[in-house]
Motif scaffolding. Structure first.
Motif, mmCIF file in Angstrom:
data_model
loop_
_atom_site.group_PDB
_atom_site.id
_atom_site.type_symbol
_atom_site.label_atom_id
_atom_site.label_comp_id
_atom_site.label_asym_id
_atom_site.label_seq_id
_atom_site.Cartn_x
_atom_site.Cartn_y
_atom_site.Cartn_z
ATOM 1 N N SER A 277 0.826 -1.202 0.000
ATOM 2 C CA SER A 277 0.000 0.000 0.000
ATOM 3 C C SER A 277 0.861 1.253 0.000
ATOM 4 O O SER A 277 1.979 1.244 0.497
ATOM 5 N N THR B 78 -0.512 4.010 1.395
ATOM 6 C CA THR B 78 -1.143 4.836 2.425
ATOM 7 C C THR B 78 -0.150 5.340 3.464
ATOM 8 O O THR B 78 -0.095 6.531 3.741
ATOM 9 N N LYS B 79 0.645 4.458 4.052
ATOM 10 C CA LYS B 79 1.560 4.886 5.109
ATOM 11 C C LYS B 79 2.809 5.597 4.583
ATOM 12 O O LYS B 79 3.199 6.614 5.121
ATOM 13 N N PRO C 113 -1.813 9.536 4.020
ATOM 14 C CA PRO C 113 -2.979 8.819 4.544
ATOM 15 C C PRO C 113 -4.176 8.844 3.602
ATOM 16 O O PRO C 113 -4.964 7.915 3.580
ATOM 17 N N SER C 114 -4.305 9.904 2.812
ATOM 18 C CA SER C 114 -5.454 9.999 1.921
ATOM 19 C C SER C 114 -5.235 9.252 0.603
ATOM 20 O O SER C 114 -6.158 9.117 -0.188
ATOM 21 N N MET C 115 -4.032 8.748 0.369
ATOM 22 C CA MET C 115 -3.759 7.997 -0.858
ATOM 23 C C MET C 115 -4.070 6.529 -0.591
ATOM 24 O O MET C 115 -3.197 5.729 -0.283
ATOM 25 N N ARG C 116 -5.321 6.190 -0.697
ATOM 26 C CA ARG C 116 -5.789 4.837 -0.397
ATOM 27 C C ARG C 116 -5.619 3.955 -1.629
ATOM 28 O O ARG C 116 -6.569 3.502 -2.234
ATOM 29 N N ILE C 117 -4.359 3.760 -1.998
ATOM 30 C CA ILE C 117 -4.029 2.955 -3.171
ATOM 31 C C ILE C 117 -3.145 1.807 -2.716
ATOM 32 O O ILE C 117 -2.179 2.000 -1.984
ATOM 33 N N GLY C 118 -3.493 0.614 -3.147
ATOM 34 C CA GLY C 118 -2.697 -0.553 -2.812
ATOM 35 C C GLY C 118 -2.452 -1.385 -4.044
ATOM 36 O O GLY C 118 -2.897 -1.060 -5.145
ATOM 37 N N ASP D 269 -12.185 -2.473 -8.045
ATOM 38 C CA ASP D 269 -11.304 -1.447 -8.596
ATOM 39 C C ASP D 269 -12.009 -0.511 -9.563
ATOM 40 O O ASP D 269 -11.505 0.559 -9.874
ATOM 41 N N VAL E 283 -12.253 2.904 -7.955
ATOM 42 C CA VAL E 283 -11.095 3.712 -7.565
ATOM 43 C C VAL E 283 -10.958 4.832 -8.594
ATOM 44 O O VAL E 283 -10.872 4.583 -9.794
#
Length: 200
Positions: free
Chosen positions: A44, A46-47, A51-56, A76, A79
């Motif tokens: 991911s 995100t970290k 935090p707002s980039m919820r891409i994995g 998907d 997204v």
């Protein structure tokens, strides 16, 4: 991997912390040595990015990939395209490698600041291991301590810590706290948190 392969099972490699190392060598992934589709790899942005980039990402091989692809097509689809393009731009930019290196330095320094402050302010607490990556430090509390109550008392002092017992699948060997160091504004907040924890 041999046991999973023999049982007809899969190994889920949840590699969310790959880009959260503190500057040392990064271990090889299980996926790198998987030739027959035993490993399903997850990661991911995100970290390490935002935090707002919820891409994995999900990587798999063989028949499991076909099944996952069918499921992911539905999920998907929702997204947002601009978010996907932003993630691609970030990962293919030379700035990504610089970001990961500077993130490693920042995490290592924050970890060191927190460990030093806790060691100084709470000599009765034991840092079980200085991590070489990640966002948390684990401390072992003195015998007879109730980690849940210590965590509650810390919150009353304005310091958010995690009661370690919530992170063990079975009975914990001792009372522990999980202390985060990544989300603070600066090093001074970490030192102040340790000072407040000394009041417990």
């Amino acid at each position: 991997m041999d046991v999973a392969r023999a049982a007809g099972a899969f190994v889920i490699e949840d590699d969310f912390a790959r880009f959260l190392g503190h500057g040392g060598p990064i271990p090889r992934t299980l996926l790198a040595d998987d030739r027959d589709g035993t490993v399903v790899y997850l990661t991911s942005l995100t970290k390490p990015a935002a935090p707002s980039m919820r891409i994995g990402a999900l990587i798999a091989r063989g028949p499991v990939m076909d099944r996952m692809r069918a499921v992911r097509r539905v999920d998907d689809f929702f997204v947002a395209q601009p978010m996907q393009e932003a993630a691609l731009e970030l990962l293919t930019s030379p700035a990504w490698e610089r970001h990961v290196r500077s993130l490693a330095v920042a995490l290592r320094q924050r970890c060191g600041t927190l460990v030093a402050a806790i060691t100084r302010q709470r000599p009765d607490w034991t840092v079980t291991q200085v991590p070489s990556g990640g966002l948390h430090v684990w401390v072992r509390l003195p015998p007879g301590s109730d980690d849940v109550e210590v965590a509650r008392a810390a919150r009353r002092l304005g310091v958010a810590v995690g009661a370690g017992s919530r992170y063990f699948a079975t009975e914990p060997p001792a009372a522990h706290l999980r202390l985060g160091f990544a989300a603070t504004a600066d090093h001074a907040e970490l030192v102040e948190a340790a000072r407040r924890l000394a009041e417990l």
